[in-house]
Design an enzyme around this catalytic site. Sequence first.
Site, PDB file in Angstrom:
ATOM      1  N   ASP A   1       0.891  -1.354  -0.058  1.00 22.02           N
ATOM      2  CA  ASP A   1      -0.024   0.231   0.105  1.00 22.02           C
ATOM      3  C   ASP A   1       0.761   1.305   0.091  1.00 22.02           C
ATOM      4  O   ASP A   1       1.969   1.179   0.277  1.00 22.02           O
ATOM      5  CB  ASP A   1      -1.092   0.028   1.210  1.00 22.02           C
ATOM      6  CG  ASP A   1      -2.174  -1.024   1.286  1.00 22.02           C
ATOM      7  OD1 ASP A   1      -2.364  -1.328   0.241  1.00 22.02           O
ATOM      8  OD2 ASP A   1      -2.697  -1.359   2.352  1.00 22.02           O
TER       9      ASP A   1
ATOM     10  N   ASP B   1      -4.616  -2.937   5.186  1.00 21.63           N
ATOM     11  CA  ASP B   1      -5.234  -2.409   6.416  1.00 21.63           C
ATOM     12  C   ASP B   1      -6.878  -2.425   6.346  1.00 21.63           C
ATOM     13  O   ASP B   1      -7.195  -2.389   7.582  1.00 21.63           O
ATOM     14  CB  ASP B   1      -4.453  -0.984   6.683  1.00 21.63           C
ATOM     15  CG  ASP B   1      -4.919  -0.025   5.444  1.00 21.63           C
ATOM     16  OD1 ASP B   1      -5.702  -0.451   4.731  1.00 21.63           O
ATOM     17  OD2 ASP B   1      -4.501   1.145   5.381  1.00 21.63           O
TER      18      ASP B   1
ATOM     19  N   ASP C   1      -9.412  -5.728   2.355  1.00 21.05           N
ATOM     20  CA  ASP C   1      -8.197  -6.403   1.937  1.00 21.05           C
ATOM     21  C   ASP C   1      -7.982  -7.689   2.503  1.00 21.05           C
ATOM     22  O   ASP C   1      -6.932  -8.379   1.921  1.00 21.05           O
ATOM     23  CB  ASP C   1      -7.018  -5.605   2.553  1.00 21.05           C
ATOM     24  CG  ASP C   1      -6.772  -4.060   1.744  1.00 21.05           C
ATOM     25  OD1 ASP C   1      -7.059  -4.124   0.843  1.00 21.05           O
ATOM     26  OD2 ASP C   1      -6.242  -3.223   2.451  1.00 21.05           O
TER      27      ASP C   1
END
Length: 1070
Positions: A485, A791, A795
């Site tokens: 990310d 997070d 996901d």
Amino acid sequence: MESPSSGGRVARRRSGGGGSSGWGSFGSDGDTFDIPAKGAPIERLKKWRQAALVLNASRRFRYTLDLKKVDQREEVRRKIRAQAHVIRAAFRFKEAGRVHVQSSKEKAVPDADGALGFGIKEDHLTALTRDHNYSALQQYGGISGVSNMLKTDIDKGVSGDDSDLMARRNAFGSNTYPRKKGRSFLAFVWDACKDLTLIILMVAAAVSLALGIYTEGIKEGWYDGASIAFAVLLVVFVTAISDYKQSLQFQNLNEEKQNIRLEVVRGGRRIMASIYDLVVGDVVPLKIGDQVPADGILISGHSLSIDESSMTGESKIVHKDQKSPFLMSGCKVADGYGTMLVTAVGINTEWGLLMASISEDSGEETPLQVRLNGVATFIGMVGLSVALAVLVVLLARYFTGHTYDPDGSVQYVKGKMGVGQTIRGVVIIFTVAVTIVVVAVPEGLPLAVTLTLAFSMRKMMRDKALVRRLSACETMGSATTICSDKTGTLTLNQMNVVEAYFGGKKMDSPDNAQMLSSDVSLLIVEGIAQNTSGSIFEPEGGQEPEVTGSPTEKAILSWGLKLGMKFNEIRSKSSILHVFPFNSEKKRGGVAVHLGGPEVHIHWKGAAEIILDLCTCWLDSDGSKHPMTSEKVAEFKKFIEDMAAASLRCVAFAYRTYGIDDVPNEDQRAEWKLPEDNLIMLGIVGIKDPCRPGVQDSVRLCQAAGIKVRMVTGDNLQTARAIALECGILDDPNVSEPVIIEGKTFRALSDLEREEAAEKISVMGRSSPNDKLLLVKALRNRGHVVAVTGDGTNDAPALHEADIGLSMGIQGTEVAKESSDIIILDDNFASVVRVVRWGRSVYANIQKFIQFQLTVNVAALIINVVAAVSSGNVPLNAVQLLWVNLIMDTLGALALATEPPTNHLMERPPVGRREPLITNIMWRNLIIMALFQVSVLLTLNFKGVSLLQLKNDDPAHADKVKNTFIFNTFVLCQVFNEFNSRKPDELNIFKGILGNHLFIGIIAITVILQLSWQLWLVSIGLAFFSWPLAFVGKLIPVPKRPFGEFFSCCCRSNKQALDDGTSDGKEEKV
């Protein structure tokens, strides 16, 4: 150890996990000791257990999954769930009858006598939520009535002072549950005693002691038996101490995993607290991905949906509102947000009862552990064969009169020996054979994995990584790509609004509200205050307000404060009708706000270009509305592109009006889809999130280590490109597809095209969680070992699918953490890289230990076999072999398996999943050292008396000195070889040695306990030759192709020739 070529990696298509063990299986069925890193079927786990050669099952399988307990835990879960269902069903049946035939004398509500100063008793409150008793809740006065009884302000929570919290714990209990005590030290001692070979040796020691005293008297006869018993007890206690310490480490790590940190409202402000500190009466905010931390009642919520599968066993999402307000501990928030009042904690909750009823099993086999069981099984079989051969040879020589005492006399003379002496001679021979088995069967080999993993896990905690699944440590060493990310991982997650475009033009300062009319400013702050999951606490006395929420929400709320927003005042002037929580798929969130009268405002906030596409008008700085022309759209897009090029996250604000009559009534509102057409653009802000310091170095380190870093972000392509250039993921600012690609473009490709594109992707922008999942699948199908960070709740599928799922400890939701294998506690990409180093270190340390142990195995077996066959005596007796086993199995594992990671590990490609455990470099080192030790020790065995100038001594004394010298030299050879094993492929074996205090301590202990002061300098001198020999040996080149493949090729060629010959024969017959 050599690493596989990158070309071979792509050729290896995914084949259901781990990979062939190569020489790690040592000729056993290739698949038996090969399990996938994730989700291994129970049958596969049973299969390798049955195939393993094990001398002490209770110790060997202690840190593997207890397959019986898995079924037992599920049975307990089913019983508790069934009990809860029965209680609720009976209660509802009773309630239905009561509603129909309620007598005037019947008590409407349970007696609410206060408990320790509170207005309701613990058992009544527990029953309220356990039974989901809605009518009782109404009779208590609803949520406000219960909160009054609990002395809780539903807006500000409890006061939070120590005396109040203690009073609540005394009255209603604490949010903990009784846990089963860990195993005591004596239990580990008992486990160590269960080793079959040690039991046999203890029996042999007892027999030897009795016969020795009987035949030679207590003064001389106790030595042999007592020394064996002492050596066995030493092995038992050292083993037990080592295992006990590991157990304590795992216990601590398990407790850390369960200690969830959450937000709680106390004294009007949101603070972070441990789940264990929660008390009845606490007000807890809930958002998507959170775990419900205790039983409670919903105070208020918007689109709140709960996944109750962990408690009910049914994968059903339940919507929660004022008519269905009861929340169960342990469930997950699937969507929306809200606040809850805690009404039951700890053992008073169904979750607490469940946790107290099942024991936490930290056991879990890892692929490397299972492969090492294969290695141990093969070596053990060889050792058993050798021990059996030695036993037969020694017994044959003994009873045929070919075994001699040091003075040359025959040990056994038929008809002249007493029964006691004969049995004693047989016991000594049998003891030697059993001890060879002890040395030959490397019970400590699979346990060395557990040791190094426990060590690594403890150290990784200091490096801000909490390991949830052991095998992830190993797999991380094989990672070939990291899908990371952007926000909070590559960047600092410290967001600030630095640019703003409102009223149709760029504001000279983002917080200059003077440029806008009061109506426009009011609309903006209304949208900021109401369309948020964050909060602002305004302390009394004019102190700075405290802003809480996600980093993006905090940045926008802080900007609103600078515009003059009065958060609580604005929220009190209007009421929220319905919420569409921010969605990572749609990249936007909305809220419907009733201002009083007929007017309703629907505010939207989200990705700038997506909100822009929904707008048909825009608002000028004076509040006038203008149509969204193509020229104005182009102007807005140009501003978005300029902000994105400056690596800013672009968030747009828009709204529309709506009639209160068009809003569905409250019963139907849950299904209402907020209108998102004909929006009026208010403006756009640019939020700066700086790159983390040192992230460029971390990315560069990964690239040098053969790991490709890919950035997957929800931001638009321009922002993603700018950040990727800043972080070093991209070098060229002009790259195009597929190196930098948009999520929807990648999504639209066919499976094959997606796999080809995945190889080249460095940056994916505007990606959804599903795009991340597709990328992970495509990369794995190409043979990559994929680590992925995440997070959010959405996901979870990608984290689960990846070889290593890395969730974020600060911003990560509980759902994401539970789906992950490792939690990065500081959300920092540098910590991810440190995890890679530790992963490679685990594999490297195990290889060091294997090289060391196999050298000892080979040398000890050859020396004893040759000596036994040639002379009928062995130079290393039972006590000495037990000491060697202790050095090898326990102390050796401690010394080598706890080597810290070095930068050298990051200077070579990833460890291939199918790479043999014993590489060509290891074979070279092992053969050189084994040949050296065997040569030296056999020379000493046959020529030792003359070389040590002992010919004139008493033969018995000379033989004793010679054997002691052989033993001394043998052990010191292992000590010196332990240094060589530290650096199998480096010339400088002392590099970094001062940093490993445990290694130095164990070497010192070994040498101090070992040294017999007779001729010890000569022993050290001989053993010292290990170092220059190893140095020269490392200069010998080895082929890149593993030795195992040469043998397998030969086997295949022979088989092919045999098959061809068979088929030719068949043709001739035809």
